[in-house]
Scaffold this motif. Structure first.
Motif, PDB file in Angstrom:
ATOM      1  N   ARG A 138       0.831  -1.211   0.000  1.00 44.31           N
ATOM      2  CA  ARG A 138       0.000   0.000   0.000  1.00 44.31           C
ATOM      3  C   ARG A 138       0.864   1.261   0.000  1.00 44.31           C
ATOM      4  O   ARG A 138       0.576   2.225  -0.709  1.00 44.31           O
ATOM      5  CB  ARG A 138      -0.936   0.017   1.214  1.00 44.31           C
ATOM      6  N   LEU A 139       1.917   1.252   0.801  1.00 49.51           N
ATOM      7  CA  LEU A 139       2.814   2.409   0.851  1.00 49.51           C
ATOM      8  C   LEU A 139       3.494   2.626  -0.497  1.00 49.51           C
ATOM      9  O   LEU A 139       3.623   3.768  -0.966  1.00 49.51           O
ATOM     10  CB  LEU A 139       3.870   2.203   1.942  1.00 49.51           C
ATOM     11  N   LEU A 140       3.924   1.551  -1.122  1.00 46.24           N
ATOM     12  CA  LEU A 140       4.550   1.651  -2.444  1.00 46.24           C
ATOM     13  C   LEU A 140       3.522   2.091  -3.481  1.00 46.24           C
ATOM     14  O   LEU A 140       3.809   2.909  -4.359  1.00 46.24           O
ATOM     15  CB  LEU A 140       5.141   0.297  -2.843  1.00 46.24           C
ATOM     16  N   GLY A 141       2.312   1.558  -3.365  1.00 42.08           N
ATOM     17  CA  GLY A 141       1.266   1.845  -4.343  1.00 42.08           C
ATOM     18  C   GLY A 141       0.863   3.296  -4.409  1.00 42.08           C
ATOM     19  O   GLY A 141       0.391   3.776  -5.446  1.00 42.08           O
ATOM     20  N   ALA A 142       1.039   4.030  -3.302  1.00 47.19           N
ATOM     21  CA  ALA A 142       0.674   5.449  -3.298  1.00 47.19           C
ATOM     22  C   ALA A 142       1.451   6.223  -4.358  1.00 47.19           C
ATOM     23  O   ALA A 142       0.970   7.229  -4.892  1.00 47.19           O
ATOM     24  CB  ALA A 142       0.921   6.047  -1.919  1.00 47.19           C
ATOM     25  N   ASP A 143       2.659   5.759  -4.690  1.00 43.36           N
ATOM     26  CA  ASP A 143       3.495   6.469  -5.666  1.00 43.36           C
ATOM     27  C   ASP A 143       3.650   5.724  -6.984  1.00 43.36           C
ATOM     28  O   ASP A 143       3.710   6.345  -8.042  1.00 43.36           O
ATOM     29  CB  ASP A 143       4.892   6.725  -5.059  1.00 43.36           C
ATOM     30  N   ILE A 144       3.735   4.409  -6.943  1.00 44.47           N
ATOM     31  CA  ILE A 144       4.005   3.662  -8.185  1.00 44.47           C
ATOM     32  C   ILE A 144       2.917   2.648  -8.513  1.00 44.47           C
ATOM     33  O   ILE A 144       3.027   1.929  -9.508  1.00 44.47           O
ATOM     34  CB  ILE A 144       5.367   2.935  -8.109  1.00 44.47           C
ATOM     35  N   GLY A 145       1.869   2.584  -7.692  1.00 39.40           N
ATOM     36  CA  GLY A 145       0.836   1.570  -7.892  1.00 39.40           C
ATOM     37  C   GLY A 145       0.158   1.631  -9.234  1.00 39.40           C
ATOM     38  O   GLY A 145      -0.183   0.605  -9.824  1.00 39.40           O
ATOM     39  N   HIS A 146      -0.043   2.835  -9.772  1.00 42.94           N
ATOM     40  CA  HIS A 146      -0.759   3.008 -11.042  1.00 42.94           C
ATOM     41  C   HIS A 146       0.129   2.798 -12.253  1.00 42.94           C
ATOM     42  O   HIS A 146      -0.356   2.724 -13.382  1.00 42.94           O
ATOM     43  CB  HIS A 146      -1.321   4.429 -11.111  1.00 42.94           C
ATOM     44  N   MET A 147       1.442   2.675 -12.039  1.00 45.16           N
ATOM     45  CA  MET A 147       2.388   2.615 -13.159  1.00 45.16           C
ATOM     46  C   MET A 147       2.511   1.190 -13.712  1.00 45.16           C
ATOM     47  O   MET A 147       2.497   0.217 -12.953  1.00 45.16           O
ATOM     48  CB  MET A 147       3.759   3.111 -12.712  1.00 45.16           C
ATOM     49  N   PRO A 148       2.634   1.058 -15.048  1.00 45.40           N
ATOM     50  CA  PRO A 148       2.890  -0.267 -15.631  1.00 45.40           C
ATOM     51  C   PRO A 148       4.180  -0.844 -15.047  1.00 45.40           C
ATOM     52  O   PRO A 148       5.198  -0.146 -14.959  1.00 45.40           O
ATOM     53  CB  PRO A 148       3.039   0.031 -17.131  1.00 45.40           C
ATOM     54  N   ILE A 149       4.144  -2.092 -14.636  1.00 46.32           N
ATOM     55  CA  ILE A 149       5.269  -2.713 -13.949  1.00 46.32           C
ATOM     56  C   ILE A 149       6.546  -2.663 -14.783  1.00 46.32           C
ATOM     57  O   ILE A 149       7.642  -2.529 -14.251  1.00 46.32           O
ATOM     58  CB  ILE A 149       4.928  -4.180 -13.574  1.00 46.32           C
ATOM     59  N   SER A 150       6.409  -2.726 -16.119  1.00 43.26           N
ATOM     60  CA  SER A 150       7.586  -2.766 -16.986  1.00 43.26           C
ATOM     61  C   SER A 150       8.237  -1.400 -17.168  1.00 43.26           C
ATOM     62  O   SER A 150       9.358  -1.310 -17.677  1.00 43.26           O
ATOM     63  CB  SER A 150       7.201  -3.314 -18.363  1.00 43.26           C
ATOM     64  N   GLN A 151       7.538  -0.334 -16.758  1.00 38.76           N
ATOM     65  CA  GLN A 151       8.055   1.015 -16.984  1.00 38.76           C
ATOM     66  C   GLN A 151       8.598   1.683 -15.724  1.00 38.76           C
ATOM     67  O   GLN A 151       9.053   2.816 -15.757  1.00 38.76           O
ATOM     68  CB  GLN A 151       6.952   1.887 -17.586  1.00 38.76           C
ATOM     69  N   ILE A 152       8.541   0.984 -14.603  1.00 36.56           N
ATOM     70  CA  ILE A 152       8.981   1.565 -13.330  1.00 36.56           C
ATOM     71  C   ILE A 152      10.498   1.511 -13.232  1.00 36.56           C
ATOM     72  O   ILE A 152      11.123   0.479 -13.480  1.00 36.56           O
ATOM     73  CB  ILE A 152       8.330   0.824 -12.148  1.00 36.56           C
ATOM     74  N   THR A 153      11.085   2.640 -12.863  1.00 39.67           N
ATOM     75  CA  THR A 153      12.541   2.731 -12.753  1.00 39.67           C
ATOM     76  C   THR A 153      12.960   2.739 -11.283  1.00 39.67           C
ATOM     77  O   THR A 153      12.137   2.876 -10.380  1.00 39.67           O
ATOM     78  CB  THR A 153      13.053   4.014 -13.416  1.00 39.67           C
ATOM     79  N   ALA A 154      14.260   2.609 -11.071  1.00 36.47           N
ATOM     80  CA  ALA A 154      14.803   2.659  -9.708  1.00 36.47           C
ATOM     81  C   ALA A 154      14.462   3.989  -9.045  1.00 36.47           C
ATOM     82  O   ALA A 154      14.135   4.034  -7.850  1.00 36.47           O
ATOM     83  CB  ALA A 154      16.316   2.445  -9.745  1.00 36.47           C
ATOM     84  N   ARG A 155      14.521   5.064  -9.803  1.00 34.73           N
ATOM     85  CA  ARG A 155      14.197   6.380  -9.244  1.00 34.73           C
ATOM     86  C   ARG A 155      12.741   6.440  -8.793  1.00 34.73           C
ATOM     87  O   ARG A 155      12.427   7.051  -7.767  1.00 34.73           O
ATOM     88  CB  ARG A 155      14.471   7.470 -10.281  1.00 34.73           C
ATOM     89  N   ASP A 156      11.841   5.801  -9.550  1.00 33.72           N
ATOM     90  CA  ASP A 156      10.426   5.775  -9.167  1.00 33.72           C
ATOM     91  C   ASP A 156      10.245   5.071  -7.819  1.00 33.72           C
ATOM     92  O   ASP A 156       9.495   5.538  -6.958  1.00 33.72           O
ATOM     93  CB  ASP A 156       9.591   5.047 -10.226  1.00 33.72           C
ATOM     94  N   VAL A 157      10.910   3.924  -7.653  1.00 32.49           N
ATOM     95  CA  VAL A 157      10.774   3.147  -6.419  1.00 32.49           C
ATOM     96  C   VAL A 157      11.396   3.882  -5.238  1.00 32.49           C
ATOM     97  O   VAL A 157      10.926   3.776  -4.098  1.00 32.49           O
ATOM     98  CB  VAL A 157      11.429   1.760  -6.578  1.00 32.49           C
ATOM     99  N   LEU A 158      12.442   4.635  -5.504  1.00 31.75           N
ATOM    100  CA  LEU A 158      13.150   5.333  -4.427  1.00 31.75           C
ATOM    101  C   LEU A 158      12.259   6.366  -3.735  1.00 31.75           C
ATOM    102  O   LEU A 158      12.442   6.658  -2.551  1.00 31.75           O
ATOM    103  CB  LEU A 158      14.409   6.002  -4.980  1.00 31.75           C
ATOM    104  N   VAL A 159      11.284   6.921  -4.461  1.00 25.25           N
ATOM    105  CA  VAL A 159      10.417   7.965  -3.888  1.00 25.25           C
ATOM    106  C   VAL A 159       9.677   7.470  -2.646  1.00 25.25           C
ATOM    107  O   VAL A 159       9.793   8.061  -1.569  1.00 25.25           O
ATOM    108  CB  VAL A 159       9.433   8.504  -4.951  1.00 25.25           C
ATOM    109  N   PRO A 160       8.889   6.365  -2.727  1.00 24.60           N
ATOM    110  CA  PRO A 160       8.208   5.898  -1.511  1.00 24.60           C
ATOM    111  C   PRO A 160       9.164   5.386  -0.450  1.00 24.60           C
ATOM    112  O   PRO A 160       8.886   5.498   0.750  1.00 24.60           O
ATOM    113  CB  PRO A 160       7.290   4.783  -2.022  1.00 24.60           C
TER     114      PRO A 160
END
Length: 409
Positions: free
Chosen positions: A138-160
């Motif tokens: 849930r915590l991760l989903g607040a920032d990257i939950g809506h993003m296609p799994i194949s398009q998520i970068t390390a920088r995206d994950v670093l935010v949450p």
């Protein structure tokens, strides 16, 4: 300019295309190698590539002029011809690409995370672990939950992750990175992603110093603790839980959630099922005479129900995870002195220091799994006979420690 013999003369040029005017009916203006421009009555100029596939004539739309330039159209045509040369139908390839692109948009992090959690639930993972994992998702989903799994970068994950870390929750941030990594690896296995972006974040988070759970291991202090537990004035079931922790060296969660069907008093064996064991392997615990006596007292209290240690609020729920530590605090032991999990360290330390028992027998008693795969393959024995003797020795040893009162005690 003269062209080499056999080289086709391009029919179209940008100037000629711009000069083409619409007519009452659609008409074509050819280039070469199957490429042509379709001019519609409304003025649209559309690129088309005509080719034959399996003896049938087919058309491939290449876009609209001038958004797709003449040079772009020719490049697309050449790419299509290259596919034909490889026995691939350009139209089918395009449909597959569009379907994949559409799927990527729906295969979001939240969707894949939910599928992985469902898989873990079917596998029988501990409910506490599933709840924690769902919280991380849930915590991760607040920032990257809506993003296609194949398009998520390390920088995206670093935010949450940084949001958690900036609150001072360094250990939680590291665990959340691990939970995210499991989702990406699952997506890779499903063919929905090519890499795990969390791998590149290995050194991006603050790593807290490892703090081992507080435990009393000095024999004299162990004896004093056991005497205090015996005199505990709170709930009888809480006292018995602490006594059984000291006698069995079970993990607190394995003890709190235990069900009566797991205890065979006749055979003096307590079996923790795989779905509740931390290492996901059933763990059999030999019971000493003292442990059986505790269980006899407990059965008089809770034997009517399913759980050994039901909650005071509901018989369908087990004792809370804070009950045992709270009891230790009531008895005057701070969290930096002793914890419910510390009884395992107490057992491990004193059993090893005695020099009487094989280290592997002690490790099996603690339900530890050998990390070295080769060694694990050759150490499958449970050392059961030795562990039965160890369990009784340990219970007797604790009784001896309880009787050794120092002069100032």
């Amino acid at each position: 300019m003269r062209h080499l013999e056999g080289t086709p003369m391009p029919v179209l040029s940008d100037a000629r295309i711009r000069a083409l005017k619409p007519k009452e009916k659609p008409y074509k203006q050819a280039d070469f190698d199957g490429l042509y421009l379709l001019i519609k009555p409304n003025g649209s100029k559309l690129w088309r590539f005509k080719y034959r596939w399996l003896r049938k004539e087919k058309l491939l739309a290449l876009g609209k002029y001038p958004e797709v330039t003449l040079a772009d159209a020719r490049q697309k045509r050449d790419e299509a011809r290259s596919l034909i040369a490889k026995d691939e139908d350009p139209s089918s390839v395009r449909k597959d690409q569009k379907a994949k692109a559409a799927a990527e948009q729906t295969e979001t992090f939240t969707k894949i995370a939910a599928e992985l959690l469902a898989k873990k639930r079917i596998e029988g993972r501990a409910e506490a672990t599933l709840t924690k994992t769902e919280w991380f998702h849930r915590l991760l989903g607040a920032d990257i939950g809506h993003m296609p799994i194949s398009q998520i970068t390390a920088r995206d994950v670093l935010v949450p992750l940084k949001k958690i870390e900036n609150k001072g929750n360094h250990e939680s941030a590291i665990r959340m990175r691990s939970a995210a990594g499991a989702v990406f690896r699952y997506a890779i296995a499903l063919g929905l992603a090519d890499n795990d972006p969390t791998y590149g974040l290995k050194d991006a988070l603050i790593r807290p110093q490892v703090q081992h759970r507080a435990a009393i291991t000095d024999p004299a202090q162990v004896g004093a603790l056991l005497r205090v537990i015996d005199g505990f004035s709170g709930q009888t079931s809480t006292r018995l839980a602490l006594q059984l922790l000291s006698l069995t060296a079970l993990r607190p969660g394995e003890l709190r959630m235990a069900e009566w069907e797991e205890v065979d008093e006749a055979k003096a064996i307590w079996t923790v099922p795989a779905h509740r064991a931390k290492m996901r392997r059933p763990h059999a615990v030999p019971l000493s005479r003292q442990a059986l006596q505790c269980l006899k007292q407990l059965r008089d209290l809770t034997g009517w129900g399913k759980l050994l240690f039901p909650s005071v609020r509901s018989s369908k729920r087990c004792m809370s995870d804070n009950t045992l530590n709270a009891a230790l605090r009531r008895m005057g032991y701070g969290k930096d002195e002793m914890t419910a999990h510390g009884f395992r360290a107490m057992f491990s330390t004193l059993a090893n220091e005695s020099g009487r028992w094989h280290p592997d027998a002690i490790e099996r008693a603690l339900a530890h799994v050998e990390k070295n795969e080769i060694r694990r393959a050759y150490a499958r024995g449970e050392h059961w006979s030795e562990r039965v003797e160890l369990a009784q020795w340990w219970a007797d040893h604790l009784d001896i420690l309880k009787t050794k009162r120092p002069e100032h005690d």
